[in-house]
Enzyme design. Structure first.
Site, PDB file in Angstrom:
ATOM      1  N   SER A 577     -83.200  55.899-111.024  1.00 11.07           N
ATOM      2  CA  SER A 577     -84.300  56.408-111.837  1.00 11.07           C
ATOM      3  C   SER A 577     -84.050  56.087-113.300  1.00 11.07           C
ATOM      4  O   SER A 577     -82.887  56.000-113.744  1.00 11.07           O
ATOM      5  CB  SER A 577     -84.441  57.921-111.665  1.00 11.07           C
ATOM      6  OG  SER A 577     -85.347  58.467-112.620  1.00 11.07           O
ATOM      7  N   TYR A 590     -81.206  66.847-111.999  1.00 13.70           N
ATOM      8  CA  TYR A 590     -81.729  65.569-111.486  1.00 13.70           C
ATOM      9  C   TYR A 590     -81.159  64.399-112.277  1.00 13.70           C
ATOM     10  O   TYR A 590     -80.664  63.420-111.701  1.00 13.70           O
ATOM     11  CB  TYR A 590     -83.252  65.592-111.554  1.00 13.70           C
ATOM     12  CG  TYR A 590     -83.919  64.305-111.122  1.00 13.70           C
ATOM     13  CD1 TYR A 590     -83.975  63.951-109.780  1.00 13.70           C
ATOM     14  CD2 TYR A 590     -84.492  63.451-112.057  1.00 13.70           C
ATOM     15  CE1 TYR A 590     -84.587  62.769-109.380  1.00 13.70           C
ATOM     16  CE2 TYR A 590     -85.107  62.276-111.679  1.00 13.70           C
ATOM     17  CZ  TYR A 590     -85.149  61.938-110.338  1.00 13.70           C
ATOM     18  OH  TYR A 590     -85.757  60.770-109.952  1.00 13.70           O
TER      19      TYR A 590
END
Length: 700
Positions: A577, A590
């Protein structure tokens, strides 16, 4: 035949009401599909059918006789109208006048295009003369196991006479081609009342002047042979009786999962191969039998069987009474090398001055007592079909050896078929393999937007794919979608939680047993959470780390194990990501887990490089379409973080990007394809950002 499926009666599927409105070519198609729907009648791609039809010549308008015959490379079970060649019968008959004899029969193939009716582009097969010169309107040429068992018996001529009397004749072995077509013509002229003929070591021809009559006759002759074998072999032990007992089903599959990657690595050579494992009752009866090694060494009989399964199988050293997979693995390299040397010696003994160069010297079929049969080929469908052909060969050996003595093709005849110049020309016309042909990919999070798009991208370029996910319903939907477009051969699914070590190991075992191993891992399973640090619970923190860091470690470890056994290199693609490089508010768990994931990839790139295992990362950003992580609280939480409603969040992400464009699952899939393919063969430890441009995530 004693096998349960062989002793059942063939079903006559002809529907007279349905056929009533059909013209003759349509009846031919109907008959062909019915015959090909039952593997007891003919194997996949085996045999052919024909009809002689009166049609108007497009040039003269006069009625002419046209031969409709299955074209080269087709399959009667799945053929469509465009699968038939059409040829003028008067021109085919005229070829008799220019035939120069058996030494020149191969040159006759070049004349077949000159006989084409109505500019039909479908190439005629080598068997065209066999149909043309039978003086009946309809001809079936099938490869039923029961008939080939007669044809492959030492006294096949006497058996044919005993079973069928004068209704079915017999011709000695002759390679398919123009000369055999003339032999059939002469046989029909000398035996006008005969309804067909058994070709030694080959198959069955039957004929009639009506389409339904021809179909009925073909079924009747095959059923007669099946019934005769069932009666003659009742109560007899096949193949000399059992020498071994089978392992339990789970143990058989576990053994295959360990053996297949090792064999695959040894035999893949210049092109990756794909494996297929078969352990049905027919195979187990054979591999466990006293006479298995003797019969296996004789090779197959029917040319179609032989071309799919090679000169003979490799019998793997394994004792199911004292199962020792490690010892078998240790002996495999020598066994495979010995087979190759044996094949090269066969080539040297049999080659002719104009023979093509030697082809892949590795075995196609591997027989393992107590376990089953493994077949390897350039793709999954071919590996599966090769296994099916060897099952046909087992049935033939069972029948022939029970009532007589089984005999394979003579070595020189086998070689002349395998290295037939016409067969070589067919191979040379085949399209170049796709870029991922023979590769096997395991995709975690395979039922999500990015996972399914990546799987489809790999399938499009020839790979086999195992979809791993925890959502069974989504897995089933994704698999149904992909198999409907790329075939059931190339897609498998497995329920796998990446945080469950046992489940991860089982998933890779399944990939090994289904396809032979793994070449590409796409580590894509994920979650997303959003919360300020003071609201981030330990459970939430651990959940992110478990899935996005530990989960990636577990699947990578198992991928490395399989790839090391295969010794062919490999590619790991981490779907990380933008957040792994650029901090984001209210997402510490995250972002940290994604950063851990990226660093794991860098570490693995170092470890994998000496073994040819490349590890690279794709960094997406804001892939909303089709992504399951956006269907829950994450979407609401991120919208709240940026002061947007749900509908405005995608536009927010688009506008914050440098390129002002939305990022789609297909965009990530394209990067994942590049990193898995040979296009990136010299890249490892790299990151590709697919985020429409974000200056904070520029790699430094």
């Amino acid at each position: 035949m004693p096998d349960a499926t062989q002793s059942q009666r063939l079903e006559n599927k002809w529907d007279a009401t349905r056929a009533k409105g059909m013209n003759e070519p349509e009846k031919l198609l109907y008959r062909s599909n019915l015959l090909g729907s039952d593997k007891r009648i003919t194997n996949y791609g085996g045999g052919n059918t024909s009809a002689k039809v009166m049609q108007d010549d497009p040039l003269t308008g006069q009625a002419v006789e046209v031969l409709w015959v299955k074209g080269s490379g087709g399959d009667v079970g799945s053929i469509k109208m465009d699968g038939f060649s059409t040829l003028y019968m008067n021109k085919l008959n005229a070829l008799r006048d220019i035939y120069r004899g058996v030494e020149f029969e191969d040159e006759m193939v070049a004349y077949l295009p000159h006989c084409t009716f109505n500019l039909n582009p479908r190439a005629a097969s080598i068997d065209t003369p066999l149909h043309a010169y039978v003086p009946k309107k309809h001809v079936d040429h099938m490869h039923p196991d029961a008939i080939i068992a007669i044809a492959a018996a030492k006294d096949s001529k006497a058996l044919t006479k005993k079973i069928f009397g004068d209704s079915i004749g017999w011709l000695p072995w002759k390679r398919p081609g123009y000369e055999l077509g003339l032999w059939l013509s002469d046989f029909c002229a000398e035996n006008p009342d005969a309804k067909g003929v058994v070709l030694e070591s080959h198959g069955l021809f039957t004929w009639a002047d009506d389409a339904q009559d021809c179909y009925d006759l073909t079924l009747d002759i095959i059923q007669t042979a099946m019934d005769w074998f069932a009666h003659k072999t009742e109560g007899k032990e096949a193949f000399g009786g059992a020498l071994h007992s089978s392992l339990p089903a789970d143990d058989r599959r576990a053994a295959a999962a360990r053996l297949m990657p090792a064999i695959r690595g040894m035999v893949s050579g210049d092109q990756h191969t794909v494996g297929h494992f078969t352990d049905n009752d027919t195979v187990l009866e054979f591999v466990n039998a006293q006479d298995m090694k003797r019969l296996a060494a004789l090779g197959t009989s029917c040319p179609d069987h032989f071309l799919r399964t090679k000169i003979c199988p490799l019998v793997v050293s394994f004792d199911p009474a004292k199962p020792d997979i490690d010892a078998t693995l240790a002996s495999l390299a020598d066994a495979v090398a010995d087979y190759r040397e044996g094949y090269k010696a066969y080539f040297e003994r049999c080659k002719r001055d104009d023979s093509p160069a030697i082809r892949d010297p590795n075995a196609v079929v591997y027989l393992i007592p107590g376990v089953g049969m493994i077949t390897f080929a350039k793709d999954k469908a071919t590996a599966r079909i090769s296994g099916e052909f060897y099952v046909n060969a087992i049935n033939v050996m069972r029948g022939a050896d029970a009532v007589s003595e089984y005999q394979g093709l003579p070595e020189q005849e086998a070689f002349d078929i395998e290295y037939w110049l016409l067969e070589e020309a067919k191979l040379q016309r085949m399209p170049k393999p796709k870029s991922l042909a023979g590769r096997v990919a395991l995709v975690t999070g395979g039922a999500g937007g990015i996972g399914s798009a990546t799987a489809e991208r790999y399938l499009r370029d020839g790979a086999c794919v195992v979809l791993a996910d925890i959502d069974d319903a989504a897995l089933a939907d994704t698999a149904e979608n992909l198999t409907s477009r790329y075939s059931a051969d190339v897609v498998r699914t497995v329920n796998m939680n990446v945080t469950d070590e046992t489940a991860v190991i089982a998933a890779f075992d399944k990939a090994a047993a289904e396809f032979g191993g793994v070449d590409i891992l796409v580590s894509n399973a994920g979650i997303a959470s959003s919360a300020p640090i003071e609201d981030t619970s330990l459970d939430l923190w651990n959940k992110n780390m478990d899935i996005l860091s530990t989960g990636y470690f577990l699947v990578s470890r198992e991928a490395f194990k399989v790839m090391n056994v295969q010794d062919m290199g490999g590619a790991l693609v981490f779907v990380a990501s933008k957040n792994g490089l650029a901090a984001s508010p209210n997402a510490s768990a995250y972002c940290t887990a994604k950063a851990s994931e990226i660093h794991l990839a860098r570490c693995l790139a170092l470890e994998g490089a000496p073994k040819g295992i490349r590890v690279n990362v794709v960094n997406p950003d804001a892939v909303l379409k089709g992504s399951k992580i956006w269907s829950g609280d994450w979407l609401k939480e991120r919208a709240s973080t940026y002061g947007k409603d749900k509908e405005g969040l995608e536009e927010h992400y688009r506008q914050r990007s440098l390129l002002k464009r939305s990022v789609l699952p297909e965009d990530i899939a394209e990067a994942a394809y590049f990193l898995a393919s040979d296009l990136s063969a010299k890249s490892t430890g790299n990151i590709i950002n697919v985020d429409a441009g974000n200056v904070q995530s520029f790699t430094r």
